[in-house]
Design a protein around this motif. Structure first.
Motif, PDB file in Angstrom:
ATOM      1  N   ARG A 475       0.831  -1.253  -0.059  1.00 20.27           N
ATOM      2  CA  ARG A 475       0.039   0.084  -0.094  1.00 20.27           C
ATOM      3  C   ARG A 475       0.720   1.382   0.133  1.00 20.27           C
ATOM      4  O   ARG A 475       0.646   2.393   0.681  1.00 20.27           O
ATOM      5  N   ASP A 476       2.010   1.137  -1.018  1.00 18.80           N
ATOM      6  CA  ASP A 476       2.723   2.404  -1.117  1.00 18.80           C
ATOM      7  C   ASP A 476       2.340   3.278  -2.324  1.00 18.80           C
ATOM      8  O   ASP A 476       2.666   2.880  -3.221  1.00 18.80           O
ATOM      9  N   ALA A 477       1.613   4.203  -1.934  1.00 18.80           N
ATOM     10  CA  ALA A 477       1.134   5.064  -2.874  1.00 18.80           C
ATOM     11  C   ALA A 477       2.425   5.886  -3.788  1.00 18.80           C
ATOM     12  O   ALA A 477       2.290   6.021  -4.847  1.00 18.80           O
ATOM     13  N   ILE A 478       3.716   6.233  -3.087  1.00 17.84           N
ATOM     14  CA  ILE A 478       4.722   6.695  -3.702  1.00 17.84           C
ATOM     15  C   ILE A 478       5.410   5.817  -4.808  1.00 17.84           C
ATOM     16  O   ILE A 478       5.731   6.063  -5.947  1.00 17.84           O
ATOM     17  N   ALA A 479       5.601   4.578  -4.317  1.00 20.66           N
ATOM     18  CA  ALA A 479       5.972   3.317  -5.245  1.00 20.66           C
ATOM     19  C   ALA A 479       5.079   3.194  -6.231  1.00 20.66           C
ATOM     20  O   ALA A 479       5.621   2.870  -7.477  1.00 20.66           O
ATOM     21  N   LEU A 480       3.821   3.181  -6.144  1.00 24.01           N
ATOM     22  CA  LEU A 480       2.789   2.834  -7.287  1.00 24.01           C
ATOM     23  C   LEU A 480       2.856   4.178  -8.199  1.00 24.01           C
ATOM     24  O   LEU A 480       2.958   3.747  -9.337  1.00 24.01           O
ATOM     25  N   ALA A 481       3.066   5.162  -7.715  1.00 23.47           N
ATOM     26  CA  ALA A 481       3.233   6.498  -8.553  1.00 23.47           C
ATOM     27  C   ALA A 481       4.351   6.003  -9.475  1.00 23.47           C
ATOM     28  O   ALA A 481       4.526   6.750 -10.702  1.00 23.47           O
ATOM     29  N   GLN A 482       5.650   5.687  -8.894  1.00 24.86           N
ATOM     30  CA  GLN A 482       6.795   5.090  -9.570  1.00 24.86           C
ATOM     31  C   GLN A 482       6.513   4.215 -10.888  1.00 24.86           C
ATOM     32  O   GLN A 482       7.078   4.337 -11.840  1.00 24.86           O
ATOM     33  N   ALA A 483       5.190   3.606 -10.630  1.00 24.13           N
ATOM     34  CA  ALA A 483       5.278   2.431 -11.521  1.00 24.13           C
ATOM     35  C   ALA A 483       4.231   2.798 -12.650  1.00 24.13           C
ATOM     36  O   ALA A 483       3.757   2.088 -13.609  1.00 24.13           O
ATOM     37  N   ILE A 484       3.522   4.028 -12.616  1.00 28.19           N
ATOM     38  CA  ILE A 484       2.437   4.373 -13.636  1.00 28.19           C
ATOM     39  C   ILE A 484       3.047   4.470 -14.963  1.00 28.19           C
ATOM     40  O   ILE A 484       2.420   4.151 -15.744  1.00 28.19           O
ATOM     41  N   PRO A 485       4.090   5.078 -15.140  1.00 27.40           N
ATOM     42  CA  PRO A 485       4.772   5.132 -16.608  1.00 27.40           C
ATOM     43  C   PRO A 485       4.740   3.677 -17.108  1.00 27.40           C
ATOM     44  O   PRO A 485       4.514   3.482 -18.428  1.00 27.40           O
ATOM     45  N   LEU A 486       5.378   2.783 -16.192  1.00 26.85           N
ATOM     46  CA  LEU A 486       5.233   1.250 -16.755  1.00 26.85           C
ATOM     47  C   LEU A 486       3.902   0.919 -17.298  1.00 26.85           C
ATOM     48  O   LEU A 486       3.717   0.137 -18.085  1.00 26.85           O
ATOM     49  N   PHE A 487       2.811   0.951 -16.228  1.00 30.85           N
ATOM     50  CA  PHE A 487       1.528   0.614 -16.473  1.00 30.85           C
ATOM     51  C   PHE A 487       1.104   1.036 -17.710  1.00 30.85           C
ATOM     52  O   PHE A 487       0.605   0.297 -18.567  1.00 30.85           O
ATOM     53  N   GLU A 488       1.268   2.461 -17.877  1.00 36.20           N
ATOM     54  CA  GLU A 488       0.621   3.130 -19.069  1.00 36.20           C
ATOM     55  C   GLU A 488       1.422   2.668 -20.468  1.00 36.20           C
ATOM     56  O   GLU A 488       0.857   2.350 -21.307  1.00 36.20           O
ATOM     57  N   GLY A 489       2.631   2.392 -20.518  1.00 36.20           N
ATOM     58  CA  GLY A 489       3.644   2.004 -21.342  1.00 36.20           C
ATOM     59  C   GLY A 489       2.791   0.574 -21.899  1.00 36.20           C
ATOM     60  O   GLY A 489       2.916   0.379 -23.143  1.00 36.20           O
ATOM     61  N   VAL A 490       2.786  -0.443 -20.851  1.00 38.99           N
ATOM     62  CA  VAL A 490       2.430  -1.697 -21.233  1.00 38.99           C
ATOM     63  C   VAL A 490       0.927  -1.678 -21.757  1.00 38.99           C
ATOM     64  O   VAL A 490       0.651  -2.296 -22.637  1.00 38.99           O
ATOM     65  N   VAL A 491       0.200  -1.007 -21.059  1.00 36.08           N
ATOM     66  CA  VAL A 491      -1.236  -0.801 -21.829  1.00 36.08           C
ATOM     67  C   VAL A 491      -1.402  -0.465 -23.017  1.00 36.08           C
ATOM     68  O   VAL A 491      -2.101  -0.659 -24.069  1.00 36.08           O
ATOM     69  N   ASP A 492      -0.627   0.707 -23.384  1.00 37.50           N
ATOM     70  CA  ASP A 492      -0.517   1.404 -24.735  1.00 37.50           C
ATOM     71  C   ASP A 492      -0.267   0.302 -25.674  1.00 37.50           C
ATOM     72  O   ASP A 492      -0.485   0.224 -26.866  1.00 37.50           O
ATOM     73  N   PHE A 493       0.954  -0.344 -25.273  1.00 44.39           N
ATOM     74  CA  PHE A 493       1.590  -1.371 -26.365  1.00 44.39           C
ATOM     75  C   PHE A 493       0.529  -2.416 -26.684  1.00 44.39           C
ATOM     76  O   PHE A 493       0.284  -2.611 -27.942  1.00 44.39           O
ATOM     77  N   TYR A 494      -0.039  -3.039 -25.682  1.00 44.70           N
ATOM     78  CA  TYR A 494      -0.974  -4.044 -26.109  1.00 44.70           C
ATOM     79  C   TYR A 494      -2.212  -3.466 -26.752  1.00 44.70           C
ATOM     80  O   TYR A 494      -3.039  -4.212 -27.506  1.00 44.70           O
ATOM     81  N   ALA A 495      -2.781  -2.287 -26.371  1.00 42.49           N
ATOM     82  CA  ALA A 495      -3.715  -1.964 -26.899  1.00 42.49           C
ATOM     83  C   ALA A 495      -3.750  -1.249 -28.578  1.00 42.49           C
ATOM     84  O   ALA A 495      -4.559  -1.311 -29.273  1.00 42.49           O
ATOM     85  N   GLY A 496      -2.416  -1.070 -28.849  1.00 42.69           N
ATOM     86  CA  GLY A 496      -2.025  -0.551 -30.500  1.00 42.69           C
ATOM     87  C   GLY A 496      -1.359  -1.670 -31.051  1.00 42.69           C
ATOM     88  O   GLY A 496      -1.404  -1.484 -32.571  1.00 42.69           O
ATOM     89  N   HIS A 497      -0.724  -2.813 -30.792  1.00 52.24           N
ATOM     90  CA  HIS A 497       0.084  -3.595 -31.429  1.00 52.24           C
ATOM     91  C   HIS A 497      -0.514  -4.493 -32.442  1.00 52.24           C
ATOM     92  O   HIS A 497      -0.167  -4.789 -33.672  1.00 52.24           O
ATOM     93  N   TRP A 498      -1.812  -4.899 -31.986  1.00 51.75           N
ATOM     94  CA  TRP A 498      -2.497  -5.802 -33.122  1.00 51.75           C
ATOM     95  C   TRP A 498      -3.709  -4.909 -33.590  1.00 51.75           C
ATOM     96  O   TRP A 498      -5.036  -5.479 -33.667  1.00 51.75           O
ATOM     97  N   GLY A 499      -3.768  -3.713 -33.719  1.00 48.39           N
ATOM     98  CA  GLY A 499      -4.869  -2.733 -34.228  1.00 48.39           C
ATOM     99  C   GLY A 499      -5.356  -2.018 -33.371  1.00 48.39           C
ATOM    100  O   GLY A 499      -5.226  -2.411 -31.870  1.00 48.39           O
ATOM    101  N   SER A 500      -5.893  -0.993 -33.257  1.00 45.33           N
ATOM    102  CA  SER A 500      -6.365  -0.075 -32.057  1.00 45.33           C
ATOM    103  C   SER A 500      -7.840  -0.002 -31.967  1.00 45.33           C
ATOM    104  O   SER A 500      -8.078   0.566 -31.005  1.00 45.33           O
ATOM    105  N   THR A 501      -8.438  -0.613 -32.815  1.00 44.26           N
ATOM    106  CA  THR A 501     -10.076  -0.737 -32.578  1.00 44.26           C
ATOM    107  C   THR A 501     -10.412  -2.386 -32.698  1.00 44.26           C
ATOM    108  O   THR A 501      -9.873  -3.047 -33.290  1.00 44.26           O
TER     109      THR A 501
END
Length: 780
Positions: A475-501
């Motif tokens: 339950r470390d909010a500061i550590a979680l914030a440091q992971a947000i760029p990773l989470f967003e990058g991962v989500v963006d990759f899988y949302a776009g790699h095999w088509g975006s819609t």
């Protein structure tokens, strides 16, 4: 079917008043009464958060103690993790001489992570070897009841430049030269110290790799851990003087000596200054106060946070299977905690403790394989060691800028991925990407190796591992914030790699290394569509990130992306009522992973704790193609999560009785199996599985399930960390719960207690025998 016993809250309160007596850690100590024949017969030391580690070997015939010194950051110009050096401490007279009263003992004290070497008539000589926490120093405290002379000499084996050729053992495509080590000549070197240095120089490996993979324009985004780096080892002795550039010696015999071995790693231009800083007050790490702090830190950081004492009344040294499981888990935790908080991940192929000949060699070379490097990290959160996962996140965050830029350059969409095999700065391993004669007909975005050409699911696994440790448990909010760029990058990759819609159609893809696309360009008849690891990973990660307690910590834009991706993920591949490796598969397998069971581990869609219908997973487990119980094989973790106590017991006891490679004596220095000795994978999976057999939870961490796969034959005193900053401790004896408590106390209401399981030899594991993978390619 298991019967569910739910104890009433009043009964649980009755248990909570006295919990629980633990087994002394000294009962797990490793003690040798005879000396070893070679450095294989060594014991480990390592620093909490310092990055340094060593193998302690005693040559009793020649009268010396030898410490082979490693460091997590000691990356050479050829991108290999090499040794800093060896310090040999010769004692005069020899404490293990020829007198009939001479005594020998070498003991690893688990509680203090200290190797005690004893000798002399009536045990009058002691050397205590330990690694100072939060520093890159190893301390050797020598005491003797009679005068003894000490010589400390740095041994140099890289005494001439040596070539590193491109071949299947180096995993390189180009020729490189490893520079010779040289003695340090510096005004910063005190008269009581000697040092040796290795200078990487310009280290073209980094630039060569970027150029090979069409990433040179992105060089400004790439972390460079190789070029213009100096890797040095220094030795200091408080009662010695320097007699040559590599040797310290006492002028007269005495009864005490303190030797400190230091690792100094820096940019070459700053080396003299860093060396001076490291040695200016080096003996302060060896004071009585420093020693007391070291002992307290091991207790507070490691041993007081978790314990699993199985069959604790069994005598030390018996063949009791449960006790042996507990002991191997303790010894493995010791090894992992000596390494896990360092700037670079634990090296799966030898860790920091490889002492083979040649000493700097490791099979599978310097690249990291995600399938293997992840395994020590799954167990950490339940041990209260989530800072080890934070160190892993920091490692990947250093590579994040290059990963983001590479995705845009290669695929013209956003997001991040890391290859299954990656260098310490984030690129493909050179030979996996393909040497010049192997690159046709592939565009820059496609590696030549078909073993992992389309195996892109590992980033989902990484993101979940980080989310579990730093948020669900800590339950470390500061550590979680440091992971947000990773989470967003991962989500963006899988949302776009095999088509975006529209609904995702994941093709081409691998189902790990076992189901591959055979030809290029890929065609569906010999490739995979909608592989289970990727589908399960997207399904589980998006659901976890969209949980209210997490999503309210995330930016609105990321929440919107998660909602969209969750709506587009295809259904899990299921065939004839069981989990399946993919919706479409090639005609044959190429490795031995049960990829359909990634929906159990690491993507926990089917677990006892999660509460889902387990039938599709149980059917897949019973019908799995590749029963296996060594190294990275995950049958044991699947059995734990699915609540199959009979399998869990037999698999765990089988792992715990695995013997070290010939010549090795320390039990947790496991043989190579699919990797290289000492193997990091084998016991990591044992620890993760046994913890999961004892305690599971739902996705929110609110509901805790105790004994989901626990065999009644194993009594246990335990303490484990649980989600939401909760601790659970208790005692099970003869199949009955004798004590149970939580911190905070009100969490006891959330514990569901299942009955332990009567076990017998399981048909699921024994009908066809356990198979061992005959091949491991590209690191799996």
């Amino acid at each position: 079917m298991l019967r569910v016993w739910i104890f009433s809250f009043s009964l649980l309160l009755a248990f909570s008043s006295s919990c629980c007596a633990s087994v002394p850690l000294s009962s797990y100590n490793e003690v040798w009464q005879t000396p070893s024949d070679s450095p294989r017969g060594s014991m480990p030391v390592g620093s909490l958060r310092g990055g340094i580690a060593g193998n302690v070997f005693v040559n009793a015939t020649a009268g010396y103690i030898q410490v082979t010194v490693s460091h997590s950051s000691a990356w050479s110009e050829s991108n290999d993790l090499i040794k800093l050096g060896v310090l040999q401490i010769t004692l005069t007279p020899n404490p293990w001489g020829s007198t009939s009263a001479a005594f020998f003992s070498q003991e690893l004290d688990v509680a203090t992570a200290t190797v005690f070497v004893r000798g002399g008539t009536n045990s009058t000589f002691t050397a205590a070897v330990w690694a100072s926490p939060n520093t890159s120093n190893i301390v050797v405290n020598v005491t003797s009841s009679s005068p003894i002379g000490v010589e400390a000499q740095l041994l140099v084996w890289r005494n001439a430049a040596s070539p590193v050729s491109p071949d299947s053992t180096t995993w390189n495509c180009y020729n490189y030269t490893i520079a010779a080590d040289t003695p340090v000549v510096s005004a910063q070197l005190p008269a009581t110290s000697v040092a040796s240095r290795h200078d990487n120089g310009p280290a073209p490996y980094w630039a060569d790799t970027l150029q090979q993979q069409d990433l040179t324009p992105l060089a400004s985004t790439a972390f460079n851990p190789l070029s213009n780096r100096t890797l040095a080892i220094a030795a200091s002795c408080d009662v010695c003087t320097r007699v040559d550039s590599l040797t310290l010696r006492t002028a007269a015999s005495g009864v005490k000596a303190t030797i400190v071995i230091s690792g100094v790693i820096s940019e070459t231009a700053e080396f003299d200054e860093r060396l001076g800083d490291a040695l200016a007050s080096v003996f302060e790490v060896a004071t009585d106060a420093a020693r007391a702090s070291h002992v307290a830190m091991w207790n507070d950081t490691v041993w007081s946070r978790a314990r699993l004492d199985i069959n604790p009344t069994a005598a030390n040294g018996t063949a009791d299977g449960g006790w042996l499981v507990a002991r191997m888990m303790v010894l493995h935790r010791l090894l992992i905690n000596m390494q896990v908080r360092a700037p670079y991940p634990i090296k799966f192929n030898g860790m920091l403790f490889n002492v083979e000949d040649p000493i700097d060699y490791r099979k599978w070379a310097g690249a990291n394989w995600w399938q293997n490097m992840r395994l020590p990290y799954y167990a950490l959160a339940a041990q209260g060691a989530e800072d080890g996962v934070a160190a892993l996140l920091s490692y990947f965050n250093r590579m994040l800028p290059l990963a983001l830029a590479r995705t845009k350059r290669y695929f013209n969409h956003t997001g991040v991925f890391w290859p299954e095999t990656h260098h310490t700065f984030g690129t493909y391993a050179q030979t996996d990407y393909g040497c010049a004669d192997e690159r046709q007909p592939f565009p820059p975005s496609i590696p030549q190796t078909r073993w992992n050409r389309y195996n892109l699911q590992g980033s989902l696994d990484l993101a979940l591992l980080v989310l579990d440790a730093l948020w669900l448990y800590a339950r470390d909010a500061i550590a979680l914030a440091q992971a947000i760029p990773l989470f967003e990058g991962v989500v963006d990759f899988y949302a776009g790699h095999w088509g975006s819609t529209g609904l995702l159609r994941i093709f081409p893809t691998n189902s790990l290394e076992t189901w591959q696309c055979i030809t290029y360009p890929p065609v569906e008849s010999d490739c995979v569509v909608n592989d289970m690891p990727t589908v399960a990973g997207i399904t589980y990660l998006t659901s976890r990130l969209l949980a209210p307690d997490v999503s309210q910590q995330l930016p609105e834009r990321l929440v919107a992306k998660l909602v969209s991706l969750a709506e587009r993920v295809p259904p899990l591949p299921i065939h004839n009522g069981m989990l399946w490796p993919g919706d479409s598969l090639p005609p044959s397998t190429t490795n031995s992973e049960n990829t359909e069971l990634y929906a159990v581990h690491p993507y926990r869609l089917f677990t006892v704790g999660g509460g889902a219908d387990l039938n599709p997973a149980m059917a897949a487990y019973k019908a799995r193609r590749f029963p296996c119980n060594d190294g990275w094989c995950q049958d044991i973790m699947d059995a734990a999560l699915l609540g199959i106590g009979s399998d869990l017991k037999s698999l765990a006891e089988d792992r715990a009785t695995s013997q070290p490679l010939e010549g090795y004596r320390f039990p947790a220095f496991q043989p190579a199996m699919q990797d290289y000795a000492p193997n990091a994978d084998h016991l990591s999976n044992l620890v993760t599985a046994v913890q999961g057999a004892l305690l599971q939870h739902d996705d929110s961490g609110e509901q805790l399930v105790l004994f989901p796969a626990w065999p009644c034959a194993w009594d246990i005193d335990f303490l484990l960390q649980a989600p939401n900053r909760t601790t659970v401790s208790g005692r099970l004896v003869g199949g009955r719960v004798e004590a149970l408590s939580t911190q905070p106390a009100e969490a006891l209401r959330r514990v569901r207690v299942l009955p332990c399981q009567q076990t017998a030899t399981s048909a699921a594991t024994r009908a066809s025998g356990i198979k061992r993978p005959s091949r491991r390619a590209s690191g799996v």
